[in-house]
Design an enzyme around this catalytic site. Structure first.
Site, PDB file in Angstrom:
ATOM      1  N   GLY A  79     -12.238  18.882  60.236  1.00 37.20           N
ATOM      2  CA  GLY A  79     -12.574  18.791  61.390  1.00 37.20           C
ATOM      3  C   GLY A  79     -14.267  19.027  61.520  1.00 37.20           C
ATOM      4  O   GLY A  79     -14.899  18.412  62.374  1.00 37.20           O
ATOM      5  N   THR A  80     -14.538  20.071  60.867  1.00 34.06           N
ATOM      6  CA  THR A  80     -16.096  20.290  60.607  1.00 34.06           C
ATOM      7  C   THR A  80     -16.674  19.117  60.261  1.00 34.06           C
ATOM      8  O   THR A  80     -17.898  18.596  60.901  1.00 34.06           O
ATOM      9  CB  THR A  80     -16.205  21.642  60.126  1.00 34.06           C
ATOM     10  OG1 THR A  80     -15.395  22.662  60.720  1.00 34.06           O
ATOM     11  CG2 THR A  80     -17.523  21.952  59.957  1.00 34.06           C
ATOM     12  N   ASN A 159     -10.052  25.267  71.784  1.00 32.63           N
ATOM     13  CA  ASN A 159      -9.220  25.894  70.826  1.00 32.63           C
ATOM     14  C   ASN A 159      -8.986  27.522  71.257  1.00 32.63           C
ATOM     15  O   ASN A 159      -8.176  28.093  70.943  1.00 32.63           O
ATOM     16  CB  ASN A 159      -9.924  26.126  69.728  1.00 32.63           C
ATOM     17  CG  ASN A 159     -11.618  26.345  69.781  1.00 32.63           C
ATOM     18  OD1 ASN A 159     -12.139  25.368  70.415  1.00 32.63           O
ATOM     19  ND2 ASN A 159     -11.790  27.404  69.092  1.00 32.63           N
ATOM     20  N   SER A 207      -7.893  17.075  62.458  1.00 30.08           N
ATOM     21  CA  SER A 207      -8.068  18.015  61.240  1.00 30.08           C
ATOM     22  C   SER A 207      -6.298  18.151  60.862  1.00 30.08           C
ATOM     23  O   SER A 207      -5.965  18.831  61.774  1.00 30.08           O
ATOM     24  CB  SER A 207      -8.678  19.392  61.461  1.00 30.08           C
ATOM     25  OG  SER A 207      -8.450  20.301  60.582  1.00 30.08           O
ATOM     26  N   HIS A 209      -4.745  20.479  58.986  1.00 31.44           N
ATOM     27  CA  HIS A 209      -4.384  21.953  58.815  1.00 31.44           C
ATOM     28  C   HIS A 209      -4.050  22.634  60.231  1.00 31.44           C
ATOM     29  O   HIS A 209      -3.292  23.521  60.284  1.00 31.44           O
ATOM     30  CB  HIS A 209      -4.987  22.829  57.979  1.00 31.44           C
ATOM     31  CG  HIS A 209      -6.415  23.553  58.810  1.00 31.44           C
ATOM     32  ND1 HIS A 209      -6.124  24.694  59.347  1.00 31.44           N
ATOM     33  CD2 HIS A 209      -7.528  22.990  58.888  1.00 31.44           C
ATOM     34  CE1 HIS A 209      -7.529  25.100  60.004  1.00 31.44           C
ATOM     35  NE2 HIS A 209      -8.420  23.941  59.539  1.00 31.44           N
ATOM     36  N   THR A 245     -14.739  10.587  45.699  1.00 36.12           N
ATOM     37  CA  THR A 245     -13.413  10.194  45.348  1.00 36.12           C
ATOM     38  C   THR A 245     -12.474  10.868  46.183  1.00 36.12           C
ATOM     39  O   THR A 245     -12.358  12.202  46.705  1.00 36.12           O
ATOM     40  CB  THR A 245     -12.892  10.756  43.727  1.00 36.12           C
ATOM     41  OG1 THR A 245     -13.908  10.107  42.853  1.00 36.12           O
ATOM     42  CG2 THR A 245     -11.744  10.307  43.363  1.00 36.12           C
ATOM     43  N   CYS A 333     -13.226  32.840  64.755  1.00 30.84           N
ATOM     44  CA  CYS A 333     -14.417  33.379  64.224  1.00 30.84           C
ATOM     45  C   CYS A 333     -14.842  34.452  65.460  1.00 30.84           C
ATOM     46  O   CYS A 333     -16.080  35.073  65.320  1.00 30.84           O
ATOM     47  CB  CYS A 333     -15.394  32.319  63.865  1.00 30.84           C
ATOM     48  SG  CYS A 333     -17.004  32.721  63.463  1.00 30.84           S
TER      49      CYS A 333
HETATM   50  C1  LIG Z   1     -10.283  24.170  63.883  1.00 30.93           C
HETATM   51  C2  LIG Z   1     -11.223  23.366  64.656  1.00 30.93           C
HETATM   52  C3  LIG Z   1     -12.314  22.693  64.076  1.00 30.93           C
HETATM   53  C4  LIG Z   1     -12.437  22.684  62.574  1.00 30.93           C
HETATM   54  O1  LIG Z   1     -11.731  21.962  61.526  1.00 30.93           O
HETATM   55  P1  LIG Z   1     -11.411  22.447  60.126  1.00 30.93           P
HETATM   56  O2  LIG Z   1     -10.626  21.438  59.788  1.00 30.93           O
HETATM   57  O3  LIG Z   1     -10.904  23.985  60.128  1.00 30.93           O
HETATM   58  O4  LIG Z   1     -13.079  22.330  59.744  1.00 30.93           O
HETATM   59  C5  LIG Z   1     -12.970  21.888  64.891  1.00 30.93           C
HETATM   60  N1  LIG Z   1     -12.851  21.828  66.040  1.00 30.93           N
HETATM   61  C6  LIG Z   1     -11.663  22.481  66.762  1.00 30.93           C
HETATM   62  C7  LIG Z   1     -11.400  22.392  68.187  1.00 30.93           C
HETATM   63  C8  LIG Z   1     -10.923  23.093  65.962  1.00 30.93           C
HETATM   64  O5  LIG Z   1      -9.935  24.047  66.688  1.00 30.93           O
END
Ligand SMILES: *Cc1c(COP(=O)(O)O)cnc(C)c1O
Length: 391
Positions: A79-80, A159, A207, A209, A245, A333
Site C-alpha cells: 500500500g505504501t 484506518n 495492499s 496483507h 523481477t 504507528c
Molecule cells: C496499511 C495501510 C497502508 C500501508 O500499506 P502497506 O502495505 O502496509 O504498506 C496504506 N494506507 C492505509 C489506509 C493502510 O491502512
C-alpha cells in the site's frame, strides 16, 4: 512467545486493520511458485510459462474486484508504494500544469508524509478538514481546487475510525475539473463493493496483507490513459512502468486473497457486522462514559473505535494483551509516534479522549465466543484503570 501473555489464555485477534494472517488457502496457492514454478517470468523458456500465466491470472483477479480491465492493474510491494507512486508519479507527470495537491487531514501516513515530502519540493498541499465523524465534504474539495491543482487524493475508508468517504461524489468533482483522483482503498477492499468507473477513480491503492494476503504485496490501479511518472526504474516489467523481477508467489497470493474476500461481500458484511454490532452495543451498555468515535453507519463493517476518558490507552492495551486480546490505540504507528492521532485531532476529539482510545477491528476468523470474552474482560479492566488514574 510473549512472556506477559499467559500460555493458557487463547489469543483473540481484533487488530485486522493493522494486518491479517495469510489465509491457509492463499499460502497453498503461493507455495508452488517458490519451488517448482520458480522461473523468472521474463525468461523465454517454457519453465517460466507457469509463472507468467499465474501473474496474468492474479491481474485478472484484482481487476475483477475493482471492475476494471487487467491492463490497468500494476503490482507493487504494498500500500505504501502504491500511494507513493500515485502521488509522486502523478504530480511529477503534471508538474508543468501546476503544483497543487488537494488531500484530507485524516490520510494514512503513506499519503500524508508523501505530500509532506512534496511540500519540500515546491508543491503546495491543501489538507481538507473533516467533520466530527471524519467525513470530507465534496463541496470543500471543489472549493479547494485552484488552476494549479493536478491531483486530488482522498482515502476510501479511514484506518483508525473506519469512516467511509463519499468517494463517488469526490470523483465526480475531480472529473468535472479534469483533475486526476487517487484514493487509498487499502482498508476498504473486501468490506465494501468497489467500482472504479462508477466511483470515477483514476488511481487506487490496495495492499494484500490487509485482506488475508501476504505482506509486501500490493497493487495500483491506473486508469487507461493516465500516465504517472515511474517511481521504480530498471527492467521492463509491468509494461515498463514498475521495474523489478516480479514477486511471483506474492502476486499469486494477492490475487487469491482478493478473489477470496470479494466473492461474497454481502455475506461477510452480515457476519462481521453482527459481531461488530454486538461488540459496540456490549461496550456502550456495560462501560459508563464510553464514546463511540467515527460515523455511526458510514463506516467499515469491521471497525469499532472508542474513547474511555479517564484512562491511558497504552495501559489498556497492555492489560488487554495479558488477557490475550490484541487491539490497537488507533493506527499501528500511533503509539510512541505522536501525542494524539492526527485523525482524532482533525475530528475535533479532545486530547483526553484521544489518549484513551481503543480500536477493535474484526475479521471473518473472529467468533461470537471471542466477542463475549472481550465483553466480559473489558469492563472491569477499564474500571480498574480509571480507579488507578484517579489517584
Ligand atoms: C496499511 C495501510 C497502508 C500501508 O500499506 P502497506 O502495505 O502496509 O504498506 C496504506 N494506507 C492505509 C489506509 C493502510 O491502512
Amino acid at each position: 512467545m510473549n512472556p506477559s501473555h499467559a500460555p493458557d489464555i487463547p489469543t483473540v485477534y481484533l487488530d485486522h486493520s493493522a494486518t491479517t494472517p495469510t489465509h491457509p488457502d492463499v499460502v497453498r496457492a503461493m507455495l508452488p511458485y517458490f519451488t517448482e514454478h520458480f522461473g523468472n517470468p521474463s525468461s523465454l523458456y517454457s519453465i517460466s510459462d507457469a509463472a507468467r500465466a499465474a501473474i496474468a491470472t492474479a491481474r485478472t483477479q484484482v481487476a475483477a474486484a475493482l471492475g476494471c480491465s487487467a491492463d490497468e492493474i500494476f503490482f507493487t510491494a504494498g500500500g505504501t508504494e502504491s500511494d507513493n507512486w500515485a502521488i509522486r508519479g502523478m504530480t511529477s507527470a503534471r508538474k508543468k500544469e501546476g503544483n497543487h495537491i488537494v488531500t484530507s487531514s485524516i490520510e494514512h501516513h503513506a499519503v500524508l508524509h508523501t505530500c509532506g515530502y512534496l511540500e519540500t519540493q515546491g508543491f503546495s498541499v491543501t489538507h481538507l478538514p473533516v467533520d466530527r465523524y471524519g467525513l470530507v465534504d465534496p463541496a470543500q474539495v471543489e472549493a479547494a481546487i485552484t488552476p494549479e491543482t493536478t491531483l486530488i487524493s482522498v482515502m476510501m475508508a479511514n484506518n483508525e475510525v473506519g469512516t467511509i468517504q463519499p468517494v463517488q461524489e469526490i470523483g465526480a468533482v475531480a472529473r468535472d475539473h479534469g483533475i486526476c483522483f487517487h484514493t487509498d482503498a487499502v482498508q476498504a477492499v473486501g468490506h465494501m463493493a468497489i467500482d472504479v468507473d462508477a466511483m470515477k477513480i483514476d488511481l487506487l491503492s490496495l495492499s494484500g496483507h490487509k485482506f488475508f494476503g501476504p505482506k509486501g504485496t500490493g497493487a495500483l490501479y491506473i486508469r487507461d490513459g493516465i500516465l504517472p511518472d515511474n517511481l521504480i526504474h530498471g527492467g521492463g516489467q509491468e509494461k515498463g512502468r514498475r521495474a523489478g523481477t516480479e514477486n511471483v508467489p506474492g502476486i499469486v497470493g494477492l490475487g487469491a486473497a482478493i478473489a477470496r474476500v470479494t466473492i461474497d461481500i454481502p455475506g461477510h458484511r452480515e457476519r462481521v457486522g453482527a459481531l461488530r454490532d454486538m461488540l459496540v452495543q456490549g461496550i456502550s451498555g456495560r462501560i459508563p462514559d464510553s464514546h463511540y468515535n467515527g460515523h455511526p453507519d458510514k463506516r467499515l463493517v469491521n471497525n469499532a473505535h472508542f474513547s474511555f476518558p479517564g484512562l491511558d490507552g497504552e495501559a489498556l492495551l497492555l492489560m488487554l494483551n495479558r488477557k490475550g486480546i490484541c487491539a490497537s490505540i488507533g493506527s499501528a504507528c500511533s503509539s510512541g509516534c505522536e501525542d494524539m492521532s492526527h485523525v482524532l485531532r482533525a475530528m475535533g476529539v479532545p486530547p483526553s479522549y484521544g489518549r484513551s482510545s481503543l480500536r477493535l477491528t474484526l475479521g471473518d476468523d473472529n467468533t461470537k465466543e471471542e466477542i463475549e470474552y472481550v465483553l466480559d474482560v473489558l469492563p472491569p479492566l477499564i474500571a480498574r484503570l480509571r480507579e488507578m488514574a484517579a489517584f
